[in-house]
Design a protein around this motif. Structure first.
Motif, PDB file in Angstrom:
ATOM      1  N   GLY A 179       0.839  -1.212   0.000  1.00 39.57           N
ATOM      2  CA  GLY A 179       0.000   0.000   0.000  1.00 39.57           C
ATOM      3  C   GLY A 179       0.866   1.251   0.000  1.00 39.57           C
ATOM      4  O   GLY A 179       0.634   2.194  -0.765  1.00 39.57           O
ATOM      5  N   THR A 180       1.885   1.252   0.847  1.00 35.90           N
ATOM      6  CA  THR A 180       2.763   2.431   0.964  1.00 35.90           C
ATOM      7  C   THR A 180       3.537   2.665  -0.335  1.00 35.90           C
ATOM      8  O   THR A 180       3.639   3.795  -0.821  1.00 35.90           O
ATOM      9  N   ILE A 182       2.855   1.743  -3.400  1.00 37.98           N
ATOM     10  CA  ILE A 182       1.995   2.222  -4.497  1.00 37.98           C
ATOM     11  C   ILE A 182       1.618   3.688  -4.273  1.00 37.98           C
ATOM     12  O   ILE A 182       1.756   4.527  -5.159  1.00 37.98           O
ATOM     13  N   ARG A 183       1.179   3.992  -3.059  1.00 35.87           N
ATOM     14  CA  ARG A 183       0.671   5.348  -2.780  1.00 35.87           C
ATOM     15  C   ARG A 183       1.787   6.397  -2.790  1.00 35.87           C
ATOM     16  O   ARG A 183       1.629   7.478  -3.338  1.00 35.87           O
ATOM     17  N   GLU A 184       2.922   6.045  -2.183  1.00 37.13           N
ATOM     18  CA  GLU A 184       3.971   7.050  -1.974  1.00 37.13           C
ATOM     19  C   GLU A 184       4.942   7.176  -3.147  1.00 37.13           C
ATOM     20  O   GLU A 184       5.624   8.189  -3.281  1.00 37.13           O
ATOM     21  N   VAL A 187       2.700   5.521  -7.797  1.00 35.52           N
ATOM     22  CA  VAL A 187       1.763   6.441  -8.468  1.00 35.52           C
ATOM     23  C   VAL A 187       2.405   7.812  -8.687  1.00 35.52           C
ATOM     24  O   VAL A 187       2.571   8.231  -9.842  1.00 35.52           O
ATOM     25  N   ASN A 213      -5.115  -4.392  -1.391  1.00 39.01           N
ATOM     26  CA  ASN A 213      -4.585  -3.151  -1.966  1.00 39.01           C
ATOM     27  C   ASN A 213      -5.234  -2.794  -3.297  1.00 39.01           C
ATOM     28  O   ASN A 213      -4.666  -2.041  -4.090  1.00 39.01           O
ATOM     29  N   TRP A 243      -4.060  -4.333 -10.964  1.00 42.49           N
ATOM     30  CA  TRP A 243      -4.394  -3.081 -10.280  1.00 42.49           C
ATOM     31  C   TRP A 243      -4.452  -2.003 -11.351  1.00 42.49           C
ATOM     32  O   TRP A 243      -3.552  -1.907 -12.187  1.00 42.49           O
ATOM     33  N   ARG A 245      -5.127   2.134 -11.921  1.00 39.84           N
ATOM     34  CA  ARG A 245      -5.166   3.378 -11.139  1.00 39.84           C
ATOM     35  C   ARG A 245      -6.588   3.916 -11.117  1.00 39.84           C
ATOM     36  O   ARG A 245      -7.191   4.090 -12.182  1.00 39.84           O
TER      37      ARG A 245
END
Ligand SMILES: CC(C)(COP(=O)(O)OP(=O)(O)OC[C@H]1O[C@@H](n2cnc3c(N)ncnc32)[C@H](O)[C@@H]1OP(=O)(O)O)[C@@H](O)C(=O)NCCC(=O)NCCS
Length: 246
Positions: A179-180, A182-184, A187, A213, A243, A245
């Motif tokens: 999660g971290t 991908i998010r931080e 992306v 996720n 996944w 976006r």
């Protein structure tokens, strides 16, 4: 090393090593570049039946030579991403954040109360090579097309690979790591729109981590005859999850 283009990477003031810390309740977990001294831990993990029953890549038995070669390879990749960031900073120190071609902090570490760190596992984000594609010509075509896309192209298909020391399974760590990452980073700093992952059928833990996720199961492929991994474990098929976006 401190410069704006590193965002949201922080620098350890003691060692000057870049890192990202996971959010609460996993603040004791950090992601850093690989270190050559990780070799003994990598050897231990990549000889652990609980891990290698699900992993296609690692040779078996996994030796010190394998670990050294691997660490040299991934250290080089990590350094080349930091070079991209440095160049972007030199070109335009106050400019908007540059898009780069990879994730440089693949080593997962636990920080103990006394500050010591233990290697826990690995998370890679690479351009997909479509490993499970059964038709070799189609696999080569897709891989080449994907490799030729320019950095930042939203059509690049990314693949995630991961493992965690079995002593730490089932605590939510890999879900939080993915999660971290991908998010931080994936992306905002790689402009990723598409991630494709594969897991052998029966690897429910891995599938859950991806589903938690936002990955969605696309299909389950059964092998015509069992595939025997380097570890000797037979596999009967694999799941493909994507996944996209939001
Ligand atoms: C897959 C792996 C990275 C997961 O790491 P982890 O930190 O233990 O995962 P988490 O604790 O974040 O999440 C695991 C989830 O799977 C579930 N799970 C684990 N084993 C399961 C099983 N046998 N059946 C059903 N669910 C299972 C857990 O309950 C949890 O889901 P929940 O939060 O909904 O309860 C780790 O097990 C591992 O290293 N496995 C070996 C290597 C591997 O398979 N890598 C992936 C290759 S595709």
């Amino acid at each position: 090393m401190a410069h704006q283009q590193l965002h949201p990477i922080q620098i350890d003031p003691r060692t000057e090593e870049p890192f990202i810390r996971l959010p609460s309740p996993y603040e004791n977990i950090i992601l850093t570049p690989p270190r050559m001294e990780d070799a003994p831990h990598i050897i231990q993990n990549l000889n652990d039946p609980k891990l290698i029953q699900w992993l296609e890549g690692p040779p078996h038995p996994y030796t010190a030579e394998h670990a050294e070669f691997w660490l040299q390879t991934i250290t080089k990749s990590s350094k080349s991403i930091f070079e991209e960031l440095k160049e972007a900073n030199e070109k335009d120190p106050n400019g908007s954040l540059a898009i780069v071609g990879g994730f440089p902090l693949r080593s997962i570490r636990e920080v103990k109360e006394d500050g010591t760190q233990t290697f826990l596992g690995d998370i890679s984000v690479d351009r997909c090579g479509f490993p499970g594609e059964l038709d070799p010509e189609e696999r080569s075509r897709l891989t080449e097309e994907n490799a030729n896309r320019k950095v930042g192209d939203p059509n690049i298909v990314w693949c995630i690979g991961d493992y965690l020391a079995s002593s730490h399974h089932g605590r939510g760590i890999m879900s939080a790591v993915i999660g971290t990452v991908i998010r931080e980073w994936v992306v905002p700093r790689m402009n990723a729109h598409l991630i494709r992952v594969e897991a052998y059928t029966g690897n429910t833990g891995s599938v859950r981590v991806f589903e938690k996720n936002g990955f969605v199961l696309e299909k389950t492929v059964e092998f015509e005859k069992p595939k025997i991994l380097n570890s000797g474990m037979p596999q009967y098929g694999y799941y493909v999850l994507w996944w996209r976006r939001p």
